[in-house]
Structure formats: C-alpha cells, structure tokens
Design a protein around this motif. Structure first.
Motif, mmCIF file in Angstrom:
data_model
loop_
_atom_site.group_PDB
_atom_site.id
_atom_site.type_symbol
_atom_site.label_atom_id
_atom_site.label_comp_id
_atom_site.label_asym_id
_atom_site.label_seq_id
_atom_site.Cartn_x
_atom_site.Cartn_y
_atom_site.Cartn_z
ATOM 1 N N ASP A 159 0.829 -1.210 0.000
ATOM 2 C CA ASP A 159 0.000 0.000 0.000
ATOM 3 C C ASP A 159 0.861 1.256 0.000
ATOM 4 O OD1 ASP A 159 -2.261 -1.568 0.049
ATOM 5 O OD2 ASP A 159 -2.380 -1.558 2.246
ATOM 6 N N ARG A 160 1.917 1.245 0.781
ATOM 7 C CA ARG A 160 2.802 2.410 0.874
ATOM 8 C C ARG A 160 3.973 2.323 -0.097
ATOM 9 N NH1 ARG A 160 4.682 2.935 6.653
ATOM 10 N NH2 ARG A 160 5.629 4.806 5.810
ATOM 11 N N GLN A 161 4.134 1.190 -0.820
ATOM 12 C CA GLN A 161 5.223 0.982 -1.781
ATOM 13 C C GLN A 161 6.587 1.029 -1.089
ATOM 14 O OE1 GLN A 161 4.715 0.583 -5.522
ATOM 15 N NE2 GLN A 161 3.007 -0.210 -4.362
ATOM 16 N N SER A 165 18.083 -7.757 9.140
ATOM 17 C CA SER A 165 19.085 -6.829 9.650
ATOM 18 C C SER A 165 18.632 -6.287 10.998
ATOM 19 C CB SER A 165 19.268 -5.680 8.666
ATOM 20 O OG SER A 165 20.103 -4.697 9.204
ATOM 21 N N SER A 166 19.584 -5.978 11.845
ATOM 22 C CA SER A 166 19.242 -5.383 13.133
ATOM 23 C C SER A 166 18.853 -3.916 12.982
ATOM 24 C CB SER A 166 20.414 -5.511 14.106
ATOM 25 O OG SER A 166 21.541 -4.835 13.588
ATOM 26 N N GLN A 167 19.320 -3.282 11.902
ATOM 27 C CA GLN A 167 18.952 -1.902 11.636
ATOM 28 C C GLN A 167 17.615 -1.862 10.907
ATOM 29 O OE1 GLN A 167 22.057 -0.364 9.235
ATOM 30 N NE2 GLN A 167 23.528 -0.251 10.894
ATOM 31 N N SER A 168 16.893 -0.794 11.094
ATOM 32 C CA SER A 168 15.621 -0.625 10.414
ATOM 33 C C SER A 168 15.862 0.101 9.100
ATOM 34 C CB SER A 168 14.658 0.170 11.299
ATOM 35 O OG SER A 168 13.480 0.433 10.587
ATOM 36 N N LEU A 169 16.250 -0.633 8.069
ATOM 37 C CA LEU A 169 16.518 -0.055 6.757
ATOM 38 C C LEU A 169 15.297 -0.247 5.873
ATOM 39 C CD1 LEU A 169 20.121 -1.390 6.193
ATOM 40 C CD2 LEU A 169 19.452 0.863 6.968
ATOM 41 N N SER A 170 14.824 0.837 5.267
ATOM 42 C CA SER A 170 13.658 0.732 4.398
ATOM 43 C C SER A 170 13.831 1.635 3.190
ATOM 44 C CB SER A 170 12.385 1.089 5.159
ATOM 45 O OG SER A 170 12.490 2.348 5.751
ATOM 46 N N TRP A 171 13.162 1.252 2.083
ATOM 47 C CA TRP A 171 13.247 1.968 0.822
ATOM 48 C C TRP A 171 11.861 2.124 0.230
ATOM 49 C CZ3 TRP A 171 16.567 -1.836 2.359
ATOM 50 C CH2 TRP A 171 17.909 -1.475 2.487
ATOM 51 N N TYR A 172 11.675 3.198 -0.496
ATOM 52 C CA TYR A 172 10.418 3.516 -1.168
ATOM 53 C C TYR A 172 10.588 3.275 -2.670
ATOM 54 C CZ TYR A 172 6.766 6.385 -3.240
ATOM 55 O OH TYR A 172 5.711 6.817 -3.999
#
Length: 176
Positions: A64-66, A73-80
């Motif tokens: 929904d948010r793409q 990963s322990s880090q919160s890595l996100s991409w759009y």
C-alpha cells in the motif's frame, strides 16, 4: 517485391501504456536490489516477502505504501519504490538542521586543533627519532573524528556499507 523494414523507433504509433506509467510494487515483478544494486529481488514462494538473488537479503513489503524493509538486519533499513528505482526512507522524528552541521564541524575541527596546537607549542627536539609523531597524531585525530561524522551520515541516510562491500567483493571474485 520486398516490404520495407519497419522501425519501431520511428513509428508514429503510441508507446505501450506500461512504458508511460510507473510500475507499482507487487509480488509478481522483479526489481533491482536496493542493497547490492546488482541483483534482483523477487517474491519468495508462499510468503509475502522479497529476496535478492545475489546478496540473499530478505525484505518485507508494504504494498500500500510501496515500501520494503530489510527483514534480516538489526537496523531498520527501508526503501520507497517510486516506479523506477528505490529511494531511502528518511527516519521519522530526526531533524537534520544547520545546528548539527556546526556541531559536526566542531567535532571534526577542535580536537585536531588542540592536538596540533600542543605539537606546535611544545615541539619535539629536532633530530629525535620520534619527531614525526605529533603531526602523525594530529592527522590521526582528524581522520578518526572525520570517520565518526561520516559514519553517522551513512547511518542517517541508511546506506548499508558492509552489505554493499560484501556484495561488491563477491561480484569482484566471481568475475575472476
């Protein structure tokens, strides 16, 4: 009689609709990997997740948010997904203003200045075997503090350095 060769580049017919519109993120497509930028991510069988065929990272998706987020990963890595490529999602609640830039410049500039001033005011004896050490220590202090600031910038903009270097190394050794 031979028919003329039809060149699609010079055709007056309209381009297909898929070429004009941006592709939405879905589980049926293949996309470039945002981590290694070499492999492709595709849906895992019987799961609502993606995986890269090269670096083998797993991503959970919010269609929904793409947005995809690295799940392993322990880090919160996100991409759009903007329809053509990936863009890093900035962290919420973190403001990157001019105050932080001034603080970073002070953090990089003042400690080496103090060490260099000490080396200038109290120079080693000329011709001593370690006369190079104060200037080396000043340079090392500068490099260390600059490295801390660069690392924080990398963390803020969510560039996975170790994953990128590991993938690049794998790609390099596979070519040989």
């Amino acid at each position: 009689m031979r028919e003329p060769i039809f060149d699609r580049r010079r055709s007056n017919s309209p381009a297909p609709a898929s070429a004009l519109t941006a592709e939405r993120l879905n589980y049926q497509g293949n996309y470039s990997c945002p981590v290694c930028r070499y492999g492709e991510i595709s849906a895992l069988t019987l799961m609502d997740a993606f995986a890269c065929n090269f670096c083998r990272h797993i991503f959970s998706a919010n269609l929904d948010r793409q947005i995809i987020e690295m799940a392993d990963s322990s880090q919160s890595l996100s991409w759009y997904w903007n329809g053509k490529n990936w863009q890093g999602v900035p962290r919420s609640g973190v403001d990157f203003g001019w105050e932080i830039v001034v603080l970073a410049l002070c953090f990089v500039g003042f400690p080496p200045a103090i060490v260099g001033l000490g080396a200038y005011l109290f120079p080693p004896l000329p011709g001593s075997p370690l006369s190079w050490f104060p200037w080396f220590w000043t340079s090392l202090t500068f490099a260390t503090h600059l490295g801390c600031v660069v690392w924080l910038i990398i963390e803020y903009y969510q560039f996975p350095v170790f994953a990128f270097l590991r993938t690049w190394g794998q790609h390099f050794w596979r070519r040989r």
